[in-house]
Design a protein around this motif. Structure first.
Motif, PDB file in Angstrom:
ATOM      1  N   ILE A  24     -14.597  30.502 -32.072  1.00  0.00           N
ATOM      2  CA  ILE A  24     -15.891  30.855 -31.471  1.00  0.00           C
ATOM      3  C   ILE A  24     -17.034  30.440 -32.387  1.00  0.00           C
ATOM      4  O   ILE A  24     -18.041  29.875 -31.951  1.00  0.00           O
ATOM      5  CB  ILE A  24     -15.946  32.367 -31.186  1.00  0.00           C
ATOM      6  CG1 ILE A  24     -14.965  32.698 -30.047  1.00  0.00           C
ATOM      7  CG2 ILE A  24     -17.351  32.821 -30.827  1.00  0.00           C
ATOM      8  CD1 ILE A  24     -14.727  34.179 -29.848  1.00  0.00           C
ATOM      9  N   LEU A  25     -16.841  30.716 -33.710  1.00  0.00           N
ATOM     10  CA  LEU A  25     -17.881  30.325 -34.667  1.00  0.00           C
ATOM     11  C   LEU A  25     -18.081  28.808 -34.648  1.00  0.00           C
ATOM     12  O   LEU A  25     -19.218  28.314 -34.638  1.00  0.00           O
ATOM     13  CB  LEU A  25     -17.494  30.777 -36.078  1.00  0.00           C
ATOM     14  CG  LEU A  25     -18.539  30.508 -37.176  1.00  0.00           C
ATOM     15  CD1 LEU A  25     -19.751  31.394 -36.983  1.00  0.00           C
ATOM     16  CD2 LEU A  25     -17.947  30.715 -38.559  1.00  0.00           C
ATOM     17  N   GLY A  26     -16.945  28.093 -34.618  1.00  0.00           N
ATOM     18  CA  GLY A  26     -17.011  26.634 -34.561  1.00  0.00           C
ATOM     19  C   GLY A  26     -17.722  26.166 -33.301  1.00  0.00           C
ATOM     20  O   GLY A  26     -18.575  25.274 -33.341  1.00  0.00           O
ATOM     21  N   ALA A  27     -17.386  26.836 -32.197  1.00  0.00           N
ATOM     22  CA  ALA A  27     -18.019  26.461 -30.926  1.00  0.00           C
ATOM     23  C   ALA A  27     -19.519  26.723 -30.998  1.00  0.00           C
ATOM     24  O   ALA A  27     -20.336  25.928 -30.528  1.00  0.00           O
ATOM     25  CB  ALA A  27     -17.394  27.257 -29.788  1.00  0.00           C
ATOM     26  N   PHE A  28     -19.850  27.851 -31.632  1.00  0.00           N
ATOM     27  CA  PHE A  28     -21.266  28.188 -31.766  1.00  0.00           C
ATOM     28  C   PHE A  28     -21.991  27.121 -32.593  1.00  0.00           C
ATOM     29  O   PHE A  28     -23.085  26.672 -32.232  1.00  0.00           O
ATOM     30  CB  PHE A  28     -21.379  29.565 -32.427  1.00  0.00           C
ATOM     31  CG  PHE A  28     -22.788  29.969 -32.732  1.00  0.00           C
ATOM     32  CD1 PHE A  28     -23.629  30.423 -31.716  1.00  0.00           C
ATOM     33  CD2 PHE A  28     -23.289  29.885 -34.025  1.00  0.00           C
ATOM     34  CE1 PHE A  28     -24.920  30.787 -31.989  1.00  0.00           C
ATOM     35  CE2 PHE A  28     -24.590  30.243 -34.305  1.00  0.00           C
ATOM     36  CZ  PHE A  28     -25.410  30.702 -33.286  1.00  0.00           C
ATOM     37  N   ALA A  29     -21.351  26.716 -33.703  1.00  0.00           N
ATOM     38  CA  ALA A  29     -21.953  25.681 -34.549  1.00  0.00           C
ATOM     39  C   ALA A  29     -22.104  24.381 -33.762  1.00  0.00           C
ATOM     40  O   ALA A  29     -23.153  23.724 -33.807  1.00  0.00           O
ATOM     41  CB  ALA A  29     -21.112  25.452 -35.801  1.00  0.00           C
ATOM     42  N   GLY A  30     -21.030  24.043 -33.012  1.00  0.00           N
ATOM     43  CA  GLY A  30     -21.082  22.820 -32.214  1.00  0.00           C
ATOM     44  C   GLY A  30     -22.200  22.877 -31.185  1.00  0.00           C
ATOM     45  O   GLY A  30     -22.944  21.915 -30.986  1.00  0.00           O
ATOM     46  N   LEU A  31     -22.307  24.071 -30.576  1.00  0.00           N
ATOM     47  CA  LEU A  31     -23.360  24.260 -29.574  1.00  0.00           C
ATOM     48  C   LEU A  31     -24.741  24.083 -30.203  1.00  0.00           C
ATOM     49  O   LEU A  31     -25.631  23.441 -29.628  1.00  0.00           O
ATOM     50  CB  LEU A  31     -23.224  25.673 -29.003  1.00  0.00           C
ATOM     51  CG  LEU A  31     -23.755  25.885 -27.588  1.00  0.00           C
ATOM     52  CD1 LEU A  31     -22.834  25.206 -26.591  1.00  0.00           C
ATOM     53  CD2 LEU A  31     -23.859  27.383 -27.295  1.00  0.00           C
TER      54      LEU A  31
ATOM     55  N   TYR B 293     -23.175  16.482 -40.639  1.00  0.00           N
ATOM     56  CA  TYR B 293     -23.240  17.931 -40.865  1.00  0.00           C
ATOM     57  C   TYR B 293     -22.159  18.642 -40.058  1.00  0.00           C
ATOM     58  O   TYR B 293     -21.483  19.543 -40.565  1.00  0.00           O
ATOM     59  CB  TYR B 293     -24.629  18.475 -40.490  1.00  0.00           C
ATOM     60  CG  TYR B 293     -25.628  18.357 -41.599  1.00  0.00           C
ATOM     61  CD1 TYR B 293     -25.479  19.091 -42.772  1.00  0.00           C
ATOM     62  CD2 TYR B 293     -26.727  17.519 -41.491  1.00  0.00           C
ATOM     63  CE1 TYR B 293     -26.398  18.983 -43.802  1.00  0.00           C
ATOM     64  CE2 TYR B 293     -27.647  17.395 -42.513  1.00  0.00           C
ATOM     65  CZ  TYR B 293     -27.482  18.136 -43.670  1.00  0.00           C
ATOM     66  OH  TYR B 293     -28.382  18.040 -44.700  1.00  0.00           O
ATOM     67  N   ALA B 294     -21.996  18.238 -38.809  1.00  0.00           N
ATOM     68  CA  ALA B 294     -20.986  18.865 -37.955  1.00  0.00           C
ATOM     69  C   ALA B 294     -19.602  18.657 -38.558  1.00  0.00           C
ATOM     70  O   ALA B 294     -18.762  19.573 -38.565  1.00  0.00           O
ATOM     71  CB  ALA B 294     -21.068  18.282 -36.547  1.00  0.00           C
ATOM     72  N   ALA B 295     -19.390  17.479 -39.106  1.00  0.00           N
ATOM     73  CA  ALA B 295     -18.099  17.189 -39.728  1.00  0.00           C
ATOM     74  C   ALA B 295     -17.868  18.093 -40.928  1.00  0.00           C
ATOM     75  O   ALA B 295     -16.773  18.663 -41.112  1.00  0.00           O
ATOM     76  CB  ALA B 295     -18.052  15.727 -40.146  1.00  0.00           C
ATOM     77  N   ALA B 296     -18.907  18.251 -41.741  1.00  0.00           N
ATOM     78  CA  ALA B 296     -18.776  19.118 -42.913  1.00  0.00           C
ATOM     79  C   ALA B 296     -18.465  20.545 -42.485  1.00  0.00           C
ATOM     80  O   ALA B 296     -17.594  21.214 -43.071  1.00  0.00           O
ATOM     81  CB  ALA B 296     -20.068  19.071 -43.729  1.00  0.00           C
ATOM     82  N   ILE B 297     -19.184  21.006 -41.456  1.00  0.00           N
ATOM     83  CA  ILE B 297     -18.966  22.372 -40.961  1.00  0.00           C
ATOM     84  C   ILE B 297     -17.526  22.508 -40.453  1.00  0.00           C
ATOM     85  O   ILE B 297     -16.818  23.465 -40.778  1.00  0.00           O
ATOM     86  CB  ILE B 297     -19.968  22.704 -39.833  1.00  0.00           C
ATOM     87  CG1 ILE B 297     -21.384  22.810 -40.414  1.00  0.00           C
ATOM     88  CG2 ILE B 297     -19.590  24.002 -39.122  1.00  0.00           C
ATOM     89  CD1 ILE B 297     -22.484  22.769 -39.369  1.00  0.00           C
ATOM     90  N   ALA B 321     -20.577  29.637 -42.613  1.00  0.00           N
ATOM     91  CA  ALA B 321     -21.607  30.223 -41.735  1.00  0.00           C
ATOM     92  C   ALA B 321     -22.982  30.056 -42.368  1.00  0.00           C
ATOM     93  O   ALA B 321     -23.950  29.671 -41.694  1.00  0.00           O
ATOM     94  CB  ALA B 321     -21.301  31.698 -41.495  1.00  0.00           C
ATOM     95  N   THR B 322     -23.090  30.305 -43.680  1.00  0.00           N
ATOM     96  CA  THR B 322     -24.375  30.127 -44.361  1.00  0.00           C
ATOM     97  C   THR B 322     -24.863  28.687 -44.219  1.00  0.00           C
ATOM     98  O   THR B 322     -26.015  28.436 -43.853  1.00  0.00           O
ATOM     99  CB  THR B 322     -24.242  30.457 -45.864  1.00  0.00           C
ATOM    100  OG1 THR B 322     -23.577  31.714 -45.995  1.00  0.00           O
ATOM    101  CG2 THR B 322     -25.593  30.511 -46.528  1.00  0.00           C
TER     102      THR B 322
END
Lengths: 644, 384
Positions: A24-31, B293-297, B321-322
């Motif tokens: 979910i966190l990943g999806a949120f980041a992707g979103l 950035y997305a890749a790093a995350i 998350a940070t």
């Protein structure tokens, strides 16, 4: 990645929850990243044109470029008003600029004493940020280049080249051309609801008088713009010459004036106060429109100091006043030409003889300067006999005289392009009734003084020149023309205003009588020789009482206080047998017409004729003009109304 | 060498094994981002390594070495240090309240000799470590819904309030959201999450109107309509959007961004460096960077996914998350989607503090990766 066998699939609630929630966190980041990309697409793909416009309006500024002001030239192309380069030095307040130190440094290159530095410092500190304050102008090339090369090390300092108006002939044309000066509040207010933004440019100058004012729009041209790249602080980073909008230079204005004639007029007037007007009697072109004493128009461009202005405005010879147009004077005996013409037009026999005994009684005793004896009209004009014209005027009446005078342009305002003409006055019974409601009747006793150009009659030198021109031309109701062409476009000719509705024979009679003025028994016989062989001048003298009529004693001749002396007039045309040029000369408080005005008219007229090749063909040898006597025939102070 | 080496105690403690286990692709991605930052800093300095680009590269190099060094530290050491770091952070926040320097109107800096830093940065790491440590020994039921949850709430709330009081709303928000993310990942009941979100939404408008400093409120209101005051408080956002929008698809070209080169863009080397990049490289450049950035995350998140200790999972996810919040908040701010808060774009923006914080965090993430099979014995739940 293969997982080691010993870590079998754990059924662990915490881990399971964590894994689900990580997704979910990943999806949120992707979103979130997706939303940013969508926003970018909107800004950079759909709205890009709008932002491009905003970016370039940030980046580029347009700096107004004043257009070069149009030149003013004389009839032969001699430059009367032009622009010259002006090296200016300016300092602006800005971040990282220490004005005091800057001024101190500048003082090494240009003369800036302590007091001036202090005053400039105050100006700079009170000016808005980055608004340049002029520290010096008219720097020499050496000073300019010395500062120019150091500009990068001197923040806030700019040395640039502007243009400044210059009048090479200083005073001679000042009244006609006027001058330009800094724009003031009034100019902006008068410019209407949306004034030309160039008016706010610090180097812009606006026409304040004469041709400069009347044709300001034509001379001004159209300001251009310089495209410059600026940074966020408004500092100029670089120029973009491709984006410049070139300025349209102002139009050249060609005057009908002749520089030689005008300068000669200035010369012969010296310190005297008065005016000279020369007109081409074939087309109305004004070759000379001079008023003296004059002033240096260049000083007005620079800005007058209070003391300079007070000196000019306080001087009783009134140098700021254009006497050729603005000042009206009684025409004196020059007006007798009008009385004679009016008489002829109304059937008066020129052979009529009146006997001059020096006195004539009509209600009171009217006097003449001399005892002329029995005279007909011809001789009365030549000798300027007052007794004759008292009676002639009385016989014709004021309305008919005024009617004739108006046909010759007296009391009329002509459109010569520049403002400031005064109408003057040719009185008649209607005027009397209108002006004096308590005493509306024209009394017969008021007519004799009108017959000799006194009384209510008041005219300006331009009108008298027009009158003389029309007499000399004989056919056309000539109008004076001052502006020959604007930007190469020829202006209406002074001969295109219709015919002169006066009998040719009568005009011929008056011309002959004027010729007699300058010969034999005439009043100006000894002061009219041009020294040009057969080329002769015909004219009429006038000595007009300056001090108010009947209310005190005037001063004849050059005795007594300047303010009380008579005005001297001379009107003339030449050559008298084939008229080409007419002149009127007024010398304010000059004394006698024959002694103060006629010699000056002769000098100016000679200059005009010398420049005319067709006239010169008739002249075998040019001889010096015989010297004029210092003073006209000694006058006996008599009745203030009686004149030569 | 295989991954299985990590499973063998003894062998997995060898340095060479640990180094091989580092996520080198992740290192590459970070280097690319930092390289892009250096590229932009070089451009806006007028094609000059000074004053920013060279320093940026040097800092990144040092930080990268630090990250690798930290990755070598056993996860148990991190575990042991969790509470002390949090405690130190809290102490420093109290200290800054008492003796901190006031810079730009906010009391954020603490000076020790000639070295000054923001204690709130310590807390960014401290909160992650402390919460991970806390949750490591807590059962799923407690973490889901219980009165015990007041403990993590207090652990988050105290530093957040201290930082907000400085006032540094951006960092306070960052700490709060990071803490919230860990609590959420640890299995907080959806009911509580929903209630908290609803509560936050209800509290924000009155807080904006009555609880904020004037300049903060102004920023928020301007954000809602930046063109209402283009030369005043809306200037930053408007100029940033102009820079972005005028970049178009492919940008104006390297070194040719008028907004940044002519100083229309404020804070162009720090908070608004993304706008500089957007102006010169356009949509294509921006999306490429966001993909990095997305890749790093994603890679950091995957590390947390793989960890076998609950402490490791939560710590790595917390750091991620940070980092994610940094990217999203800065991106949203630069694009006019969020009010101006002082949150830089990590690795891209010039500035040592944030880079150091983020890279130490990634050191922790890499340590979790290298020690993902290590037993974290202290407390409950090492393998549970």
């Amino acid at each position: 990645m293969t997982q080691p066998a010993i870590f079998f699939e754990e059924v662990n609630e915490r881990q399971g929850t964590f894994h689900r929630r990580t997704v979910i966190l990943g999806a949120f980041a992707g979103l979130g990243v997706g939303a940013l990309c969508a926003r970018l697409a909107y800004l950079q793909l759909f709205e890009t044109q709008r932002y491009e416009k905003m970016a370039s309006s940030n980046q580029f500024n347009f700096k107004l470029l004043p257009a070069p002001r149009g030149m003013i030239v004389d009839r032969n192309g001699a430059v009367l008003a032009a622009n010259r380069p002006n090296f200016r030095l300016m300092v602006a307040r800005d971040k990282g600029v220490d004005p005091e130190a800057t001024l101190h440094t500048l003082a090494e290159f240009v003369p800036l004493d302590e007091a001036r530095q202090r005053r400039l410092l105050k100006d700079i500190n009170s000016a808005p940020k980055r608004a340049p304050v002029q520290v010096m102008e008219d720097m020499s090339w050496e000073q300019f280049s010395a500062i120019s090369v150091r500009e990068p090390e001197l923040p806030g300092v700019t040395a640039d080249m502007g243009e400044v108006r210059v009048y090479p002939y200083g005073g001679a044309f000042a009244h006609v051309i006027g001058y330009v000066a800094k724009v003031n509040r009034e100019d902006v207010d008068n410019a209407g609801p949306s004034p030309d933004p160039i008016m706010l440019h610090p180097s812009f100058r606006i026409g304040k008088q004469g041709v400069e004012k009347a044709f300001d729009a034509e001379l001004r041209g159209k300001a251009g713009a310089q495209k410059v790249e600026v940074d966020a602080n408004g500092r100029q980073v670089r120029e973009d010459p491709q984006g410049d909008i070139p300025a349209t230079p102002g139009k050249t204005i060609e005057l009908t004036l002749d520089i030689d004639v005008q300068l000669r007029a200035e010369e012969v007037f010296g310190a005297e106060s008065g005016a000279a007007v020369v007109m081409d009697v074939r087309n109305g072109d004004l070759l000379c429109l001079f008023s003296g004493p004059s002033f240096d128009a260049n000083k007005f461009v620079r800005g007058l100091t209070g003391a300079e202005y007070r000196a000019l405005s306080g001087y009783d010879h009134k140098p700021l006043f254009n006497k050729a147009l603005t000042a009206t004077y009684p025409p004196g005996s020059t007006f007798k030409t009008m009385v004679a013409l009016s008489a002829l037009e109304n059937g008066y026999d020129p052979k009529t003889v009146h006997v001059c005994t020096g006195h004539w009684f009509f209600g009171r005793t009217w006097k003449c300067d001399q005892v002329h004896g029995a005279q007909d009209m011809h001789n009365a004009i030549a000798t300027s006999c007052d007794i004759y014209f008292y009676q002639t005027a009385l016989a014709i009446g004021p309305d008919k005289i005024a009617d004739t005078a108006r046909k010759f342009g007296l009391g009329e305002i002509f459109d010569i392009g520049i403002p400031g003409q005064k109408k003057g006055l040719v009185p008649d019974t209607a005027y009397k009734a209108r002006r004096f409601p308590k005493d509306p009747k024209w009394h017969p006793g008021e007519t004799p003084s009108m017959g000799i150009g006194q009384g209510y009659t008041n005219l300006n030198p331009l009108q008298l020149c027009v009158m003389t021109s029309r007499i000399a031309n004989g056919e056309k109701a000539l109008h004076p023309r001052l502006i020959r062409s604007i930007g190469g476009v020829e202006q209406k000719s002074g001969a295109a205003w219709g015919d002169l509705p006066v009998d040719k024979g009568h005009l011929h009679f008056v011309r002959e009588a004027m010729a007699a003025v300058t010969t034999g028994i005439g009043t100006a016989a000894r002061v009219s020789d041009l020294g040009l062989g057969p080329i002769k001048m015909a004219g009429k003298t006038g000595t007009a009482q300056a001090y108010s009529y009947g209310a005190g004693r005037g001063v004849h001749g050059t005795a007594g206080a300047w303010k009380l002396r008579d005005h001297a007039w001379f009107v003339a045309f030449a050559p008298y047998d084939d008229p080409r040029y007419a002149i009127s000369v007024l010398v304010e408080h000059g004394g006698f017409g024959a002694s103060a005005a006629a010699p000056r008219a002769r000098e100016i007229m000679r200059t005009v004729l010398l420049k005319d090749p067709e006239v010169m063909k008739r002249v075998e040898t040019v001889t010096p003009m015989p010297p004029a006597p210092d003073e006209a025939p000694a006058a006996t102070p008599t009745d203030p109304g009686a004149k030569v | 060498m295989t991954v299985s080496a990590l499973t063998r105690p003894g062998e997995r403690d060898r340095l060479i094994v640990k180094l091989a286990e580092l996520d080198w692709v992740f290192v590459l991605v970070l280097s690319l981002i930092a390289g892009a930052g250096a590229l932009m800093l070089f451009s806006i300095a007028g094609s000059s390594w000074t004053p920013w680009a060279a320093a940026h590269v040097a800092r990144f190099g040092i930080c990268l070495l630090l990250m690798i060094a930290l990755a070598m530290i056993d996860i148990r050491v991190w575990f042991a240090l969790a509470y002390p770091v949090y405690g130190l952070g809290l102490l420093l926040l109290v200290a800054v309240e008492a003796v901190g320097d006031v810079r730009l109107g906010a009391q954020r800096w603490l000076s020790i000799g000639s070295f000054s830093f923001q204690p709130s940065e310590v807390m960014k790491l401290g909160i992650v470590l402390a919460l991970a440590r806390l949750y490591h020994g807590v059962s799923a039921e407690r973490a889901r819904l219980s009165w015990w949850l007041l403990v993590p709430a207090l652990m988050i709330g105290v530093p957040v309030l201290l930082v907000a009081h400085q006032p540094d709303l951006g960092t306070a928000m960052l700490i709060a959201l990071t803490g919230g993310a860990i609590v959420m990942l640890a299995g907080l009941s959806w009911k509580v999450i929903g209630a908290a979100l609803a509560g936050a939404l209800a509290v924000i408008p009155p807080f904006v109107m009555f609880g904020m400093h004037e300049y903060q409120r102004q920023r928020v209101l301007t954000f809602l309509d930046p063109e209402s005051d283009p030369s005043g408080s809306g200037y930053h956002i408007l100029q940033s959007m102009i820079a972005l929008g005028s970049g178009g698809l492919l940008g104006k070209g390297y070194g040719l961004g008028s907004q940044s080169q002519l100083n229309f863009l404020p804070e162009k080397q720090t908070d608004f460096i993304f706008a500089t990049l957007a102006e010169e490289f356009g949509f294509v450049g921006c999306v490429s960077l966001l993909v990095l950035y997305a890749a790093a995350i994603f890679m950091a998140l995957r590390t947390s996914y793989l960890s076998h200790s609950h402490f490791g999972r939560l710590a790595a996810a917390g750091v991620t998350a940070t980092f994610t919040l940094y990217v999203l908040i800065n991106g949203a701010m630069v694009m006019g989607l969020a009010p101006v808060v002082g949150v830089p774009m990590p690795m891209l923006s010039y500035g040592g503090t944030v880079m150091l914080t983020v890279m130490i965090g990634f050191g922790l993430v890499q340590s979790v990766r290298v020690h993902r099979y290590a037993e974290v014995t202290s407390g409950k739940g090492s393998f549970v």
